[in-house]
Design an enzyme around this catalytic site. Sequence first.
Site, PDB file in Angstrom:
ATOM      1  N   ARG A   1       0.828  -1.288   0.013  1.00 23.54           N
ATOM      2  CA  ARG A   1       0.085  -0.012   0.154  1.00 23.54           C
ATOM      3  C   ARG A   1       0.929   1.277  -0.192  1.00 23.54           C
ATOM      4  O   ARG A   1       0.398   2.391   0.526  1.00 23.54           O
ATOM      5  CB  ARG A   1      -0.987   0.107   1.274  1.00 23.54           C
ATOM      6  CG  ARG A   1      -2.043  -1.092   1.209  1.00 23.54           C
ATOM      7  CD  ARG A   1      -3.203  -0.831   2.273  1.00 23.54           C
ATOM      8  NE  ARG A   1      -3.757  -2.003   2.427  1.00 23.54           N
ATOM      9  CZ  ARG A   1      -4.472  -2.295   3.561  1.00 23.54           C
ATOM     10  NH1 ARG A   1      -4.185  -1.645   4.859  1.00 23.54           N
ATOM     11  NH2 ARG A   1      -5.297  -3.498   3.661  1.00 23.54           N
TER      12      ARG A   1
ATOM     13  N   ARG B   1      -3.281   6.387   1.151  1.00 24.76           N
ATOM     14  CA  ARG B   1      -4.054   7.508   1.946  1.00 24.76           C
ATOM     15  C   ARG B   1      -3.039   8.475   2.678  1.00 24.76           C
ATOM     16  O   ARG B   1      -3.407   9.483   3.242  1.00 24.76           O
ATOM     17  CB  ARG B   1      -5.200   7.331   2.680  1.00 24.76           C
ATOM     18  CG  ARG B   1      -6.558   6.981   1.734  1.00 24.76           C
ATOM     19  CD  ARG B   1      -7.755   6.347   2.596  1.00 24.76           C
ATOM     20  NE  ARG B   1      -7.407   4.916   3.177  1.00 24.76           N
ATOM     21  CZ  ARG B   1      -8.216   4.470   4.078  1.00 24.76           C
ATOM     22  NH1 ARG B   1      -9.482   5.134   4.329  1.00 24.76           N
ATOM     23  NH2 ARG B   1      -7.749   3.288   4.486  1.00 24.76           N
TER      24      ARG B   1
ATOM     25  N   ARG C   1      -7.449  11.320  -5.603  1.00 23.97           N
ATOM     26  CA  ARG C   1      -8.701  10.666  -5.438  1.00 23.97           C
ATOM     27  C   ARG C   1      -9.692  11.786  -5.130  1.00 23.97           C
ATOM     28  O   ARG C   1     -10.845  11.269  -5.837  1.00 23.97           O
ATOM     29  CB  ARG C   1      -8.397   9.819  -3.846  1.00 23.97           C
ATOM     30  CG  ARG C   1     -10.003   9.168  -3.772  1.00 23.97           C
ATOM     31  CD  ARG C   1      -9.627   8.412  -2.617  1.00 23.97           C
ATOM     32  NE  ARG C   1     -11.008   7.588  -2.312  1.00 23.97           N
ATOM     33  CZ  ARG C   1     -11.090   6.959  -1.443  1.00 23.97           C
ATOM     34  NH1 ARG C   1      -9.978   6.381  -0.693  1.00 23.97           N
ATOM     35  NH2 ARG C   1     -12.267   6.312  -1.065  1.00 23.97           N
TER      36      ARG C   1
ATOM     37  N   ASP D   1      -7.150  -2.460  -7.064  1.00 17.38           N
ATOM     38  CA  ASP D   1      -8.019  -2.953  -6.071  1.00 17.38           C
ATOM     39  C   ASP D   1      -8.049  -4.442  -5.980  1.00 17.38           C
ATOM     40  O   ASP D   1      -8.178  -5.018  -6.965  1.00 17.38           O
ATOM     41  CB  ASP D   1      -9.496  -2.481  -5.704  1.00 17.38           C
ATOM     42  CG  ASP D   1     -10.233  -2.712  -4.503  1.00 17.38           C
ATOM     43  OD1 ASP D   1      -9.685  -1.977  -3.438  1.00 17.38           O
ATOM     44  OD2 ASP D   1     -11.017  -3.611  -4.529  1.00 17.38           O
TER      45      ASP D   1
ATOM     46  N   TYR E   1     -14.819 -12.384   0.244  1.00 19.09           N
ATOM     47  CA  TYR E   1     -15.672 -11.082   0.115  1.00 19.09           C
ATOM     48  C   TYR E   1     -16.734 -11.463  -0.861  1.00 19.09           C
ATOM     49  O   TYR E   1     -17.738 -10.750  -0.559  1.00 19.09           O
ATOM     50  CB  TYR E   1     -14.783 -10.116  -0.781  1.00 19.09           C
ATOM     51  CG  TYR E   1     -13.769  -9.519   0.183  1.00 19.09           C
ATOM     52  CD1 TYR E   1     -14.064  -8.483   0.869  1.00 19.09           C
ATOM     53  CD2 TYR E   1     -12.435  -9.798   0.025  1.00 19.09           C
ATOM     54  CE1 TYR E   1     -12.946  -7.839   1.740  1.00 19.09           C
ATOM     55  CE2 TYR E   1     -11.682  -9.185   1.001  1.00 19.09           C
ATOM     56  CZ  TYR E   1     -11.772  -8.303   1.644  1.00 19.09           C
ATOM     57  OH  TYR E   1     -10.943  -7.413   2.511  1.00 19.09           O
TER      58      TYR E   1
END
Length: 377
Positions: free
Chosen positions: A26, A30, A39, A76, A153
């Site tokens: 990652r 963020r 973003r 993703d 998921y």
Amino acid sequence: MALINDSFLRALRREPTEHTPVWLMRQAGRYLPEYNATRKRAGSFLKLCKTPELACEVTLQPLERFPLDAAILFSDILTIPDAMGLGLYFADGEGPKFERPVRDEAAVAALAVPDPGAELRYVTDAVRTIRQALSGRVPLIGFSGSPWTLACYMVEGGGSSDFRAVKTMLYKRPDLMHRILAINADAVAAYLNAQIEAGAQAVMIFDSWGGALSDRAFQEFSLAYIRRVLASLHTEREERVAGESGEMVSQRVRVPSIVFTKGGGLWLEQIAGSGCDAVGIDWTLGLGEARARVGAQCAIQGNLDPMALMAAPEQVQAEAIRVLESYGTPSPGEGHVFNLGHGISQFTPPENVSALLEAVQTFSRKQRASQVSAPSL
């Protein structure tokens, strides 16, 4: 295009490197203000992922700040089930969700392997765009979730704290679970091969939820399907490289693979023997112990606790050095890639990442220099 810095790939091939190569799971995300700005400009996370030019922009952002030894495709983990038509969306404060979870025979029967050249074309377009923008600076890593992690998921309909729905299916209807995992394995293999064809120079399988399984269930429902993916991967691709006289020539180059199972220390030897080139480990397993157990079977990637990056910069550096000391200097036939034991937190101060990379590169160079200068007995 010849690579300027190939230390990451050499470590995965268990060849000597001048320093321990480092990248961070990652690493584009963020914790970087420039990522948040991009973003916001994209309008949504999915729009960011599905616009190749924006995915390229955020992939390269950490490389503009930090001396990293690899880039990883910004995408993703749930692109495959999204392409299967399950209706991926992101709820504020709740993470990813699926409109149509896979919970009965009809839903399982409707699953099909998506065409990477159609439904997932935006990913391969991003890989091509990123490779061109990198200009050989560092290698590009492609990735996918593992078949089991994707199934979690897909059946749960999102994240889960106890995996009740997916484990109920696993124990109650193992036939349905095996059907999902077989489709997922073929989809992951096709997806990663498409990324390799587009230019990915290494690939990584994230088995984020393998550690939630019992020993028997992990072997049958996670590792077996990771092996199936690895056995189907295109392990070489055509690259233009500089020849002996400096001219550009075509050459077949190996595309190494990394498997990371969070909480997978119990199965380290089995994962290392799955056919991958490197096994990623989280922070719960000592790196020295991992090295002793794996030996020269494959390379090792890891494994600083991401929360160590919340300390003061000098403390971050001390923790990084402890990790390097615990592994020691790689011997011939071994390889170590420094990474975190999981993804970097969004609350990480960017200056602490700078401190971390400085410590890894400076200390690992000293390790190798001391090994070379040590007198032989």
